[in-house]
Design a protein around this motif. Sequence first.
Motif, PDB file in Angstrom:
ATOM      1  N   VAL A  85     -10.953 -51.601  41.861  1.00  0.00           N
ATOM      2  CA  VAL A  85     -10.288 -51.251  43.110  1.00  0.00           C
ATOM      3  C   VAL A  85     -10.680 -52.338  44.099  1.00  0.00           C
ATOM      4  N   THR A  86      -9.722 -52.820  44.870  1.00  0.00           N
ATOM      5  CA  THR A  86     -10.030 -53.763  45.931  1.00  0.00           C
ATOM      6  C   THR A  86      -9.625 -53.140  47.265  1.00  0.00           C
ATOM      7  N   GLY A  87     -10.250 -53.610  48.329  1.00  0.00           N
ATOM      8  CA  GLY A  87      -9.904 -53.129  49.656  1.00  0.00           C
ATOM      9  C   GLY A  87     -10.809 -53.743  50.699  1.00  0.00           C
ATOM     10  N   THR A  88     -10.396 -53.575  51.947  1.00  0.00           N
ATOM     11  CA  THR A  88     -11.160 -54.044  53.091  1.00  0.00           C
ATOM     12  C   THR A  88     -11.659 -52.818  53.843  1.00  0.00           C
ATOM     13  N   GLN A  89     -12.962 -52.735  54.074  1.00  0.00           N
ATOM     14  CA  GLN A  89     -13.523 -51.544  54.707  1.00  0.00           C
ATOM     15  C   GLN A  89     -13.229 -51.549  56.204  1.00  0.00           C
ATOM     16  N   MET A  90     -12.255 -50.747  56.603  1.00  0.00           N
ATOM     17  CA  MET A  90     -11.837 -50.650  57.996  1.00  0.00           C
ATOM     18  C   MET A  90     -12.256 -49.333  58.647  1.00  0.00           C
ATOM     19  N   GLY A  91     -12.888 -48.454  57.874  1.00  0.00           N
ATOM     20  CA  GLY A  91     -13.376 -47.181  58.393  1.00  0.00           C
ATOM     21  C   GLY A  91     -14.660 -46.823  57.679  1.00  0.00           C
ATOM     22  N   PRO A  92     -15.329 -45.758  58.125  1.00  0.00           N
ATOM     23  CA  PRO A  92     -16.579 -45.364  57.474  1.00  0.00           C
ATOM     24  C   PRO A  92     -16.366 -44.961  56.022  1.00  0.00           C
ATOM     25  N   TYR A  93     -17.385 -45.237  55.195  1.00  0.00           N
ATOM     26  CA  TYR A  93     -17.339 -44.872  53.789  1.00  0.00           C
ATOM     27  C   TYR A  93     -18.705 -44.341  53.395  1.00  0.00           C
ATOM     28  N   LEU A  94     -18.744 -43.097  52.967  1.00  0.00           N
ATOM     29  CA  LEU A  94     -19.978 -42.432  52.546  1.00  0.00           C
ATOM     30  C   LEU A  94     -21.089 -42.584  53.583  1.00  0.00           C
ATOM     31  N   GLY A  95     -20.722 -42.493  54.850  1.00  0.00           N
ATOM     32  CA  GLY A  95     -21.702 -42.564  55.930  1.00  0.00           C
ATOM     33  C   GLY A  95     -22.031 -43.964  56.407  1.00  0.00           C
ATOM     34  N   PHE A  96     -21.483 -44.984  55.767  1.00  0.00           N
ATOM     35  CA  PHE A  96     -21.712 -46.362  56.185  1.00  0.00           C
ATOM     36  C   PHE A  96     -20.579 -46.797  57.107  1.00  0.00           C
ATOM     37  N   PRO A  97     -20.908 -47.412  58.244  1.00  0.00           N
ATOM     38  CA  PRO A  97     -19.865 -47.786  59.205  1.00  0.00           C
ATOM     39  C   PRO A  97     -18.960 -48.900  58.678  1.00  0.00           C
TER      40      PRO A  97
END
Length: 147
Positions: A85-97
């Motif tokens: 899976v690819t993606g750019t983290q633009m929101g919180p994920y599992l509590g990480f900002p």
Amino acid sequence: MSAERNLRLVQRMYEALNRQDIDAHDEYWHEDMVWHGPPGFGSIHGLEGFKNEVLRPFYKAFPDYFAKNDIEFADEKWVAATGFVTGTQMGPYLGFPATGKKMRMRFSDFWSVRNGKLSENWVMIDHVDVFRQLGFDMMENLPGPRG
């Protein structure tokens, strides 16, 4: 169901995942499905829980989500796949900002198929590598030797 039909079921489900078409999943999953997530998630019981607790937050965290299976296997009762899976983290994920950083997540999935729909899913994800890519060192505070 035949192996070919089961494999195509998962392939069509992945097409819906990549379109972020949450409602399309009604076609692929039993309403009483169980998603056995990786550590940090636990198990989610029911299609609505899967949509609301897994898919929606993941799409919010990675709005450019894209999954691709590198290896797929099916028989009359099971489908298995591994890929990225690819993606750019633009929101919180599992509590990480949100970091704005790109990631490439390795995964393996196993699905049981019952009466032409997906019944259960076991998911393995390399979160240690994902969080490293996002700039978080999950191994930093672990006790014991590393090497």
